[in-house]
Design a protein around this motif. Sequence first.
Motif, PDB file in Angstrom:
ATOM      1  N   VAL A   1       0.837  -1.200   0.000  1.00 12.49           N
ATOM      2  CA  VAL A   1       0.000   0.000   0.000  1.00 12.49           C
ATOM      3  C   VAL A   1       0.871   1.250   0.000  1.00 12.49           C
ATOM      4  N   THR A   2       1.986   1.217   0.745  1.00 10.11           N
ATOM      5  CA  THR A   2       2.897   2.368   0.771  1.00 10.11           C
ATOM      6  C   THR A   2       3.498   2.618  -0.609  1.00 10.11           C
ATOM      7  N   VAL A   3       3.965   1.560  -1.261  1.00 14.86           N
ATOM      8  CA  VAL A   3       4.542   1.705  -2.604  1.00 14.86           C
ATOM      9  C   VAL A   3       3.484   2.206  -3.585  1.00 14.86           C
ATOM     10  N   ALA A   4       2.281   1.656  -3.511  1.00  9.50           N
ATOM     11  CA  ALA A   4       1.203   2.093  -4.410  1.00  9.50           C
ATOM     12  C   ALA A   4       0.848   3.551  -4.163  1.00  9.50           C
ATOM     13  N   SER A   5       0.801   3.955  -2.899  1.00 13.25           N
ATOM     14  CA  SER A   5       0.461   5.359  -2.613  1.00 13.25           C
ATOM     15  C   SER A   5       1.568   6.299  -3.073  1.00 13.25           C
ATOM     16  N   LEU A   6       2.833   5.849  -2.988  1.00 14.54           N
ATOM     17  CA  LEU A   6       3.931   6.680  -3.498  1.00 14.54           C
ATOM     18  C   LEU A   6       3.804   6.869  -5.006  1.00 14.54           C
ATOM     19  N   GLN A   7       3.425   5.810  -5.704  1.00 19.70           N
ATOM     20  CA  GLN A   7       3.254   5.924  -7.149  1.00 19.70           C
ATOM     21  C   GLN A   7       2.065   6.804  -7.495  1.00 19.70           C
ATOM     22  N   VAL A   8       1.000   6.678  -6.743  1.00 18.68           N
ATOM     23  CA  VAL A   8      -0.184   7.495  -7.012  1.00 18.68           C
ATOM     24  C   VAL A   8       0.086   8.961  -6.689  1.00 18.68           C
ATOM     25  N   LEU A   9       0.848   9.223  -5.636  1.00 13.48           N
ATOM     26  CA  LEU A   9       1.094  10.597  -5.207  1.00 13.48           C
ATOM     27  C   LEU A   9       2.281  11.258  -5.916  1.00 13.48           C
ATOM     28  N   SER A  10       3.067  10.472  -6.644  1.00 13.91           N
ATOM     29  CA  SER A  10       4.237  11.022  -7.335  1.00 13.91           C
ATOM     30  C   SER A  10       3.875  12.161  -8.296  1.00 13.91           C
ATOM     31  N   PRO A  11       2.855  12.048  -9.153  1.00 15.13           N
ATOM     32  CA  PRO A  11       2.518  13.170 -10.030  1.00 15.13           C
ATOM     33  C   PRO A  11       2.082  14.425  -9.253  1.00 15.13           C
ATOM     34  N   ILE A  12       1.447  14.222  -8.116  1.00 18.44           N
ATOM     35  CA  ILE A  12       1.019  15.390  -7.323  1.00 18.44           C
ATOM     36  C   ILE A  12       2.236  16.101  -6.766  1.00 18.44           C
ATOM     37  N   ARG A  13       3.249  15.390  -6.322  1.00 15.30           N
ATOM     38  CA  ARG A  13       4.465  16.022  -5.801  1.00 15.30           C
ATOM     39  C   ARG A  13       5.207  16.777  -6.894  1.00 15.30           C
ATOM     40  N   ARG A  14       5.290  16.143  -8.099  1.00 15.65           N
ATOM     41  CA  ARG A  14       5.961  16.841  -9.204  1.00 15.65           C
ATOM     42  C   ARG A  14       5.205  18.116  -9.569  1.00 15.65           C
ATOM     43  N   LEU A  15       3.882  18.018  -9.628  1.00 16.74           N
ATOM     44  CA  LEU A  15       3.067  19.192  -9.961  1.00 16.74           C
ATOM     45  C   LEU A  15       3.222  20.270  -8.897  1.00 16.74           C
ATOM     46  N   THR A  16       3.215  19.872  -7.635  1.00 12.87           N
ATOM     47  CA  THR A  16       3.364  20.849  -6.553  1.00 12.87           C
ATOM     48  C   THR A  16       4.726  21.535  -6.624  1.00 12.87           C
ATOM     49  N   ALA A  17       5.782  20.778  -6.871  1.00  9.31           N
ATOM     50  CA  ALA A  17       7.132  21.374  -6.966  1.00  9.31           C
ATOM     51  C   ALA A  17       7.207  22.329  -8.151  1.00  9.31           C
ATOM     52  N   GLY A  18       6.594  21.949  -9.273  1.00 11.36           N
ATOM     53  CA  GLY A  18       6.603  22.824 -10.457  1.00 11.36           C
ATOM     54  C   GLY A  18       5.810  24.088 -10.197  1.00 11.36           C
ATOM     55  N   VAL A  19       4.674  23.996  -9.537  1.00 15.44           N
ATOM     56  CA  VAL A  19       3.849  25.177  -9.242  1.00 15.44           C
ATOM     57  C   VAL A  19       4.603  26.109  -8.305  1.00 15.44           C
ATOM     58  N   VAL A  20       5.309  25.562  -7.341  1.00 16.73           N
ATOM     59  CA  VAL A  20       6.088  26.409  -6.409  1.00 16.73           C
ATOM     60  C   VAL A  20       7.179  27.144  -7.182  1.00 16.73           C
ATOM     61  N   ARG A  21       7.847  26.481  -8.138  1.00 13.95           N
ATOM     62  CA  ARG A  21       8.892  27.161  -8.926  1.00 13.95           C
ATOM     63  C   ARG A  21       8.284  28.274  -9.780  1.00 13.95           C
TER      64      ARG A  21
ATOM     65  N   ALA B   1       5.580  29.881  -9.187  1.00 15.42           N
ATOM     66  CA  ALA B   1       5.136  30.960  -8.294  1.00 15.42           C
ATOM     67  C   ALA B   1       6.311  31.844  -7.894  1.00 15.42           C
ATOM     68  N   ARG B   2       7.537  31.328  -7.874  1.00 18.76           N
ATOM     69  CA  ARG B   2       8.718  32.133  -7.558  1.00 18.76           C
ATOM     70  C   ARG B   2       9.250  32.859  -8.792  1.00 18.76           C
ATOM     71  N   GLY B   3       8.682  32.549  -9.909  1.00 20.12           N
ATOM     72  CA  GLY B   3       9.101  33.215 -11.126  1.00 20.12           C
ATOM     73  C   GLY B   3      10.051  32.402 -11.969  1.00 20.12           C
ATOM     74  N   ASP B   4      10.289  31.184 -11.629  1.00 15.17           N
ATOM     75  CA  ASP B   4      11.186  30.306 -12.378  1.00 15.17           C
ATOM     76  C   ASP B   4      10.367  29.545 -13.403  1.00 15.17           C
ATOM     77  N   PHE B   5      10.482  29.998 -14.695  1.00 13.03           N
ATOM     78  CA  PHE B   5       9.729  29.354 -15.770  1.00 13.03           C
ATOM     79  C   PHE B   5      10.616  28.422 -16.595  1.00 13.03           C
ATOM     80  N   SER B   6      11.808  28.090 -16.062  1.00 13.56           N
ATOM     81  CA  SER B   6      12.733  27.261 -16.821  1.00 13.56           C
ATOM     82  C   SER B   6      12.197  25.835 -17.005  1.00 13.56           C
ATOM     83  N   GLU B   7      11.522  25.354 -16.029  1.00 15.37           N
ATOM     84  CA  GLU B   7      10.985  23.996 -16.134  1.00 15.37           C
ATOM     85  C   GLU B   7       9.505  24.057 -15.785  1.00 15.37           C
ATOM     86  N   VAL B   8       8.675  24.200 -16.770  1.00 13.60           N
ATOM     87  CA  VAL B   8       7.243  24.275 -16.577  1.00 13.60           C
ATOM     88  C   VAL B   8       6.718  22.853 -16.440  1.00 13.60           C
ATOM     89  N   PRO B   9       5.929  22.598 -15.404  1.00 14.32           N
ATOM     90  CA  PRO B   9       5.421  21.235 -15.210  1.00 14.32           C
ATOM     91  C   PRO B   9       4.454  20.842 -16.313  1.00 14.32           C
TER      92      PRO B   9
END
Length: 193
Positions: free
Chosen positions: A149-169, A171-179
Amino acid sequence: MLFRSHTQQTLIHLAKTYFPTEMHKRIQAGRSLALSTSGPLAPGEERDFLADLAQRFGELDSRYQIYDEQAAALFQLLQIDPPEPATINQASRELQAVQQRLDRDIKLITSTLDARVSLRVNQASAEERRGAWAIIALTIAAIALGLLVTVASLQVLSPIRRLTAGVVRVARGDFSEVPTSSGSDEIALLGRE
């Protein structure tokens, strides 16, 4: 001689009073215990065993009645003054023969009970071991399921973490890597927006 006769009469009286009563109590207690535990709650094979045990106690009680009668006859012979040694010896041998049969019957009942108790203890130990192994197996299965269940939840939540990290960048004005997200689920749609 007077002391011996008085002591002998006292001991005979005590033996006639105490021993038969005590033996009858013990035989009846064993029989009633066997009968009371062989009720409807006992498993079938135990019910049969306990009924057989109650029957053996009944036979023991009838044999003890014979012993009691022969002992009473011997006690009567011992109280005759002067005692007849030949008659007393014959009565003593007969009483000893009955006592030996009683001893054998009691030993058989005891060994039967010991064997049955030993069998049940061994069965209970085996069931306890099986139960312990089942608990261990279920614990391992629960741990494995938790890891899965932990491995499955990590896989399910992985896109949300990438999206969150991209949105934070962004929001700081860093458009070098758009999610960017591919797929048709809600996370992919949110990433494209």
